[in-house]
Scaffold this motif. Structure first.
Motif, PDB file in Angstrom:
ATOM      1  N   ALA A 127     -10.556   0.275 -24.662  1.00  0.00           N
ATOM      2  CA  ALA A 127     -10.866  -1.160 -24.754  1.00  0.00           C
ATOM      3  C   ALA A 127      -9.648  -2.012 -24.400  1.00  0.00           C
ATOM      4  O   ALA A 127      -9.779  -3.069 -23.776  1.00  0.00           O
ATOM      5  CB  ALA A 127     -11.356  -1.487 -26.164  1.00  0.00           C
ATOM      6  N   HIS A 128      -8.468  -1.532 -24.785  1.00  0.00           N
ATOM      7  CA  HIS A 128      -7.233  -2.251 -24.477  1.00  0.00           C
ATOM      8  C   HIS A 128      -7.020  -2.316 -22.965  1.00  0.00           C
ATOM      9  O   HIS A 128      -6.694  -3.382 -22.416  1.00  0.00           O
ATOM     10  CB  HIS A 128      -6.059  -1.541 -25.162  1.00  0.00           C
ATOM     11  N   VAL A 129      -7.206  -1.198 -22.283  1.00  0.00           N
ATOM     12  CA  VAL A 129      -7.019  -1.165 -20.827  1.00  0.00           C
ATOM     13  C   VAL A 129      -8.076  -2.010 -20.128  1.00  0.00           C
ATOM     14  O   VAL A 129      -7.777  -2.756 -19.181  1.00  0.00           O
ATOM     15  CB  VAL A 129      -7.060   0.297 -20.321  1.00  0.00           C
ATOM     16  N   GLU A 130      -9.308  -1.916 -20.589  1.00  0.00           N
ATOM     17  CA  GLU A 130     -10.388  -2.676 -19.953  1.00  0.00           C
ATOM     18  C   GLU A 130     -10.182  -4.179 -20.119  1.00  0.00           C
ATOM     19  O   GLU A 130     -10.487  -4.956 -19.203  1.00  0.00           O
ATOM     20  CB  GLU A 130     -11.728  -2.254 -20.556  1.00  0.00           C
ATOM     21  N   ARG A 131      -9.641  -4.579 -21.268  1.00  0.00           N
ATOM     22  CA  ARG A 131      -9.382  -6.005 -21.474  1.00  0.00           C
ATOM     23  C   ARG A 131      -8.258  -6.497 -20.556  1.00  0.00           C
ATOM     24  O   ARG A 131      -8.319  -7.600 -20.015  1.00  0.00           O
ATOM     25  CB  ARG A 131      -9.003  -6.254 -22.934  1.00  0.00           C
ATOM     26  N   ASP A 132      -7.237  -5.681 -20.354  1.00  0.00           N
ATOM     27  CA  ASP A 132      -6.112  -6.090 -19.515  1.00  0.00           C
ATOM     28  C   ASP A 132      -6.473  -6.115 -18.034  1.00  0.00           C
ATOM     29  O   ASP A 132      -5.902  -6.884 -17.270  1.00  0.00           O
ATOM     30  CB  ASP A 132      -4.921  -5.142 -19.729  1.00  0.00           C
ATOM     31  N   THR A 133      -7.393  -5.271 -17.616  1.00  0.00           N
ATOM     32  CA  THR A 133      -7.745  -5.177 -16.195  1.00  0.00           C
ATOM     33  C   THR A 133      -9.021  -5.949 -15.864  1.00  0.00           C
ATOM     34  O   THR A 133      -9.606  -5.742 -14.801  1.00  0.00           O
ATOM     35  CB  THR A 133      -7.919  -3.710 -15.795  1.00  0.00           C
ATOM     36  N   LYS A 134      -9.452  -6.808 -16.756  1.00  0.00           N
ATOM     37  CA  LYS A 134     -10.665  -7.573 -16.514  1.00  0.00           C
ATOM     38  C   LYS A 134     -10.472  -8.516 -15.321  1.00  0.00           C
ATOM     39  O   LYS A 134      -9.456  -9.175 -15.191  1.00  0.00           O
ATOM     40  CB  LYS A 134     -11.018  -8.374 -17.768  1.00  0.00           C
ATOM     41  N   GLY A 135     -11.458  -8.557 -14.459  1.00  0.00           N
ATOM     42  CA  GLY A 135     -11.380  -9.416 -13.285  1.00  0.00           C
ATOM     43  C   GLY A 135     -10.812  -8.730 -12.058  1.00  0.00           C
ATOM     44  O   GLY A 135     -10.638  -9.380 -11.021  1.00  0.00           O
ATOM     45  N   TRP A 136     -10.531  -7.435 -12.157  1.00  0.00           N
ATOM     46  CA  TRP A 136      -9.990  -6.690 -11.021  1.00  0.00           C
ATOM     47  C   TRP A 136     -11.058  -5.872 -10.311  1.00  0.00           C
ATOM     48  O   TRP A 136     -10.741  -5.105  -9.409  1.00  0.00           O
ATOM     49  CB  TRP A 136      -8.874  -5.760 -11.478  1.00  0.00           C
ATOM     50  N   GLY A 137     -12.308  -5.991 -10.729  1.00  0.00           N
ATOM     51  CA  GLY A 137     -13.372  -5.210 -10.110  1.00  0.00           C
ATOM     52  C   GLY A 137     -13.384  -3.759 -10.525  1.00  0.00           C
ATOM     53  O   GLY A 137     -13.945  -2.918  -9.825  1.00  0.00           O
ATOM     54  N   LEU A 138     -12.777  -3.436 -11.683  1.00  0.00           N
ATOM     55  CA  LEU A 138     -12.690  -2.064 -12.164  1.00  0.00           C
ATOM     56  C   LEU A 138     -13.463  -1.925 -13.468  1.00  0.00           C
ATOM     57  O   LEU A 138     -13.509  -2.858 -14.275  1.00  0.00           O
ATOM     58  CB  LEU A 138     -11.232  -1.647 -12.380  1.00  0.00           C
ATOM     59  N   TRP A 181     -20.973   6.761  -1.099  1.00  0.00           N
ATOM     60  CA  TRP A 181     -20.073   6.398  -2.185  1.00  0.00           C
ATOM     61  C   TRP A 181     -18.954   5.445  -1.734  1.00  0.00           C
ATOM     62  O   TRP A 181     -18.025   5.174  -2.488  1.00  0.00           O
ATOM     63  CB  TRP A 181     -19.430   7.654  -2.781  1.00  0.00           C
ATOM     64  N   GLN A 182     -19.033   4.942  -0.513  1.00  0.00           N
ATOM     65  CA  GLN A 182     -18.003   4.056   0.018  1.00  0.00           C
ATOM     66  C   GLN A 182     -18.539   2.649   0.242  1.00  0.00           C
ATOM     67  O   GLN A 182     -19.724   2.461   0.524  1.00  0.00           O
ATOM     68  CB  GLN A 182     -17.439   4.599   1.339  1.00  0.00           C
ATOM     69  N   VAL A 200     -10.998  -3.320   8.531  1.00  0.00           N
ATOM     70  CA  VAL A 200     -11.845  -2.716   7.494  1.00  0.00           C
ATOM     71  C   VAL A 200     -10.974  -1.908   6.536  1.00  0.00           C
ATOM     72  O   VAL A 200     -10.072  -1.181   6.961  1.00  0.00           O
ATOM     73  CB  VAL A 200     -12.922  -1.803   8.124  1.00  0.00           C
ATOM     74  N   ARG A 201     -11.277  -2.056   5.216  1.00  0.00           N
ATOM     75  CA  ARG A 201     -10.675  -1.204   4.179  1.00  0.00           C
ATOM     76  C   ARG A 201     -11.789  -0.484   3.444  1.00  0.00           C
ATOM     77  O   ARG A 201     -12.675  -1.123   2.858  1.00  0.00           O
ATOM     78  CB  ARG A 201      -9.869  -2.051   3.195  1.00  0.00           C
ATOM     79  N   MET A 202     -11.782   0.833   3.484  1.00  0.00           N
ATOM     80  CA  MET A 202     -12.791   1.640   2.803  1.00  0.00           C
ATOM     81  C   MET A 202     -12.375   1.884   1.348  1.00  0.00           C
ATOM     82  O   MET A 202     -11.235   2.267   1.073  1.00  0.00           O
ATOM     83  CB  MET A 202     -12.984   2.975   3.523  1.00  0.00           C
ATOM     84  N   ILE A 203     -13.326   1.664   0.421  1.00  0.00           N
ATOM     85  CA  ILE A 203     -13.076   1.825  -1.006  1.00  0.00           C
ATOM     86  C   ILE A 203     -14.042   2.862  -1.564  1.00  0.00           C
ATOM     87  O   ILE A 203     -15.248   2.794  -1.317  1.00  0.00           O
ATOM     88  CB  ILE A 203     -13.228   0.488  -1.760  1.00  0.00           C
ATOM     89  N   ASP A 204     -13.509   3.806  -2.314  1.00  0.00           N
ATOM     90  CA  ASP A 204     -14.313   4.843  -2.967  1.00  0.00           C
ATOM     91  C   ASP A 204     -14.844   4.287  -4.288  1.00  0.00           C
ATOM     92  O   ASP A 204     -14.068   3.870  -5.156  1.00  0.00           O
ATOM     93  CB  ASP A 204     -13.461   6.086  -3.213  1.00  0.00           C
ATOM     94  N   THR A 205     -16.161   4.276  -4.459  1.00  0.00           N
ATOM     95  CA  THR A 205     -16.774   3.730  -5.675  1.00  0.00           C
ATOM     96  C   THR A 205     -17.167   4.804  -6.687  1.00  0.00           C
ATOM     97  O   THR A 205     -17.821   4.500  -7.690  1.00  0.00           O
ATOM     98  CB  THR A 205     -18.023   2.913  -5.310  1.00  0.00           C
ATOM     99  N   VAL A 245     -14.609   1.740  -9.304  1.00  0.00           N
ATOM    100  CA  VAL A 245     -14.556   0.414  -8.695  1.00  0.00           C
ATOM    101  C   VAL A 245     -15.980  -0.143  -8.645  1.00  0.00           C
ATOM    102  O   VAL A 245     -16.872   0.479  -8.058  1.00  0.00           O
ATOM    103  CB  VAL A 245     -13.948   0.468  -7.277  1.00  0.00           C
ATOM    104  N   VAL A 246     -16.197  -1.297  -9.247  1.00  0.00           N
ATOM    105  CA  VAL A 246     -17.512  -1.942  -9.240  1.00  0.00           C
ATOM    106  C   VAL A 246     -17.543  -3.133  -8.283  1.00  0.00           C
ATOM    107  O   VAL A 246     -18.629  -3.574  -7.889  1.00  0.00           O
ATOM    108  CB  VAL A 246     -17.909  -2.381 -10.663  1.00  0.00           C
ATOM    109  N   ASN A 247     -16.388  -3.661  -7.949  1.00  0.00           N
ATOM    110  CA  ASN A 247     -16.295  -4.763  -6.989  1.00  0.00           C
ATOM    111  C   ASN A 247     -15.153  -4.451  -6.033  1.00  0.00           C
ATOM    112  O   ASN A 247     -13.982  -4.628  -6.370  1.00  0.00           O
ATOM    113  CB  ASN A 247     -16.067  -6.097  -7.706  1.00  0.00           C
TER     114      ASN A 247
END
Length: 294
Positions: free
Chosen positions: A170-181, A56-57, A85-90, A120-122
């Protein structure tokens, strides 16, 4: 996740170094100390080159401060000191939105408690584009919650919670678009209102239920009267229907020995009286008709 392979390599190299340094102490103590220090530094550097990422990392690798690539899951190697290295939990993460004081469109103060779910998708964008994606998405969720709920009324908030949650999502997803979330969902956990408003809503609900009960009873009385009128017409058209109804009523009193029914007038006599009444009505109608003109 603990990098147990790197720790195992460190221990093995440390034991080998101890085996190498131990004979040198008998020859030259200073040389043994220098060799031991150098071996320890080399051990730390070599063991840090071995990295392990769980399923999952994802490992975001930076070489001299520049983004290199994303590695994992599994075992991989990096260049010590040169690469970081930075480990990210997906996995799907849950962020609790603290209670927010919101005033609805009809000027009613309410307190909203909600939870936001995202993943996190990216991994590279989540690290490079924002400083702390957990804190940033929490702040956006709070402001979006106040904005969306402030545009609706209290009745909409109580009856359309799922639609409001989707609008905030939808409001949050639109504001955070392009952040890999990727925002997977938002749930409104609790809606708290002033006590006076709760009492008023309780009285309103009680009055509404009483209104429905009164309407239902009136409709039932209306249907019963219509059925009774139809039954009366049917009995009037059938001479023996009233007698059968009388006998049915007597039978319904019960077959117990403690119940005694006394009929003062025989049913046959009542039938004869009814026939005489009908004959008298027919004769009266005949007399009342005028005779033929001369």
């Amino acid at each position: 996740m603990v990098n147990y392979i790197s720790a195992l390599v460190f221990v093995i190299l440390l034991l080998v170094g101890a085996a190498v340094v131990a004979p040198l102490t008998a020859i030259n103590l200073v040389v043994a100390v220098v060799v031991g220090i150098v071996w320890l530094i080399a051990d730390v550097i070599a063991s840090s080159a071995i990295q392990l990422a769980a399923q999952w990392q994802r490992a975001v690798v930076f070489r001299l401060g520049k983004f290199k690539d994303i590695r994992g899951p599994g075992l991989f190697f990096i260049i010590p000191v040169i690469e970081q290295v930075r480990m990210i939990d997906t996995r799907v993460l849950a962020v609790h939105i603290p209670k927010q004081q919101v005033i609805t469109r009809d000027n009613v103060p309410v307190t909203i408690d909600a939870a936001l779910f995202f993943r996190v998708v990216n991994a590279a964008d989540a690290i490079i584009m924002v400083q702390d994606y957990r804190n940033i998405i929490l702040q956006y969720a709070q402001t979006s919650l106040r904005d969306v709920i402030g545009q609706g009324t209290l009745d909409q908030l109580l009856t359309e919670r799922e639609q409001i949650a989707k609008a905030i999502e939808a409001h949050v997803e639109r504001d955070t678009k392009g952040w890999g979330l990727d925002v997977t969902g938002l749930r409104i956990q609790d809606v708290d209102m002033p006590e006076e408003l709760k009492k008023m809503m309780s009285r309103q609900a009680s009055a509404e239920r009483e209104k429905r009960a009164t309407i239902t009873k009136a409709e039932g009385d209306k249907e019963a009267s219509v059925n009774l009128a139809a039954a009366a017409r049917t009995m009037a058209e059938s001479p023996g229907a009233m007698q059968l109804r009388t006998l049915q009523t007597i039978d319904g009193l019960g077959a117990s020995a403690s119940n005694t029914v006394v009929i003062a007038v025989p049913v046959e006599l009542m039938d004869v009286c009814a026939k005489l009444d009908r004959s008298a009505s027919i004769r009266g109608t005949s007399v009342a008709e005028p005779g033929p003109r001369a």
